[in-house]
Design an enzyme around this catalytic site. Structure first.
Site: not given
Length: 183
Positions: A113-115, A118
């Site tokens: 998700f966030c890794v 981003t």
């Protein structure tokens, strides 16, 4: 050319739960090693924290806080975010631009998700990127173990193409930061 270390979403609600994310203790130890190397070299350490209103990840809630074993110093820069993309509606790009950052070393939570989000956004913005292969993690999912998810992202993100910046995936032990010379 300047570098920053970006630590994404290493927070109590995500790390200090049962079951814990894959290699929880080892991942935090590797992140602490990365941040210590970065600080010694004068490299900015940017700590990203996810938040949601009326949720255990609400700003200032215990779950939003950083785990006790994550080493953070006063010199570290903190960024609050509300979406998987650490650049979305945050001041991250401005902070990087102010420091002349062109290269990002990325680690943290959650791999898928966030890794991932981003990292892909940073690639589209033209940054030279390093994903630290053993310093990002997640929880097991119904469709795949957390170890498999980490391996998948290590073996997928390295092949992102068509962007201006370079992309590398390497273990924490191989990550070095060049000493920043005072201006």
């Amino acid at each position: 050319m300047s570098t920053a270390l970006v630590i994404i979403d290493v927070q109590k609600l995500l790390f200090d739960v049962e079951p814990q994310p894959f290699e929880r203790d080892e991942t935090i130890a590797r992140i602490n090693s990365l941040s210590a190397k970065a600080r010694r070299a004068g490299i900015p350490v940017i700590v990203i924290q996810h938040e949601r209103e009326n949720h255990p990840l609400a700003y200032g809630a215990e779950g939003w806080e950083l785990p006790d074993d994550l080493v953070v110093t006063e010199s570290d820069v903190k960024v609050r975010k509300t979406a998987p993309d650490s650049f979305f509606k945050t001041n991250l790009k401005e902070l990087l631009d102010e420091r002349g950052v062109t290269d990002l070393t990325v680690c943290g939570f959650a791999s898928e998700f966030c890794v991932d989000t981003t990292f892909r956004r940073a690639a589209s913005l033209g940054y030279n990127l390093r994903l630290v292969s053993d310093a990002h993690t997640t929880h097991d999912k119904d469709h795949a173990s957390s170890q498999l998810i980490r391996e998948h992202h290590n073996n997928t993100l390295v092949y992102l193409g068509g962007y201006d910046g370079s992309i590398a995936v390497l273990p924490e032990a191989e990550v070095e930061f060049m000493q920043v010379e005072p201006v």
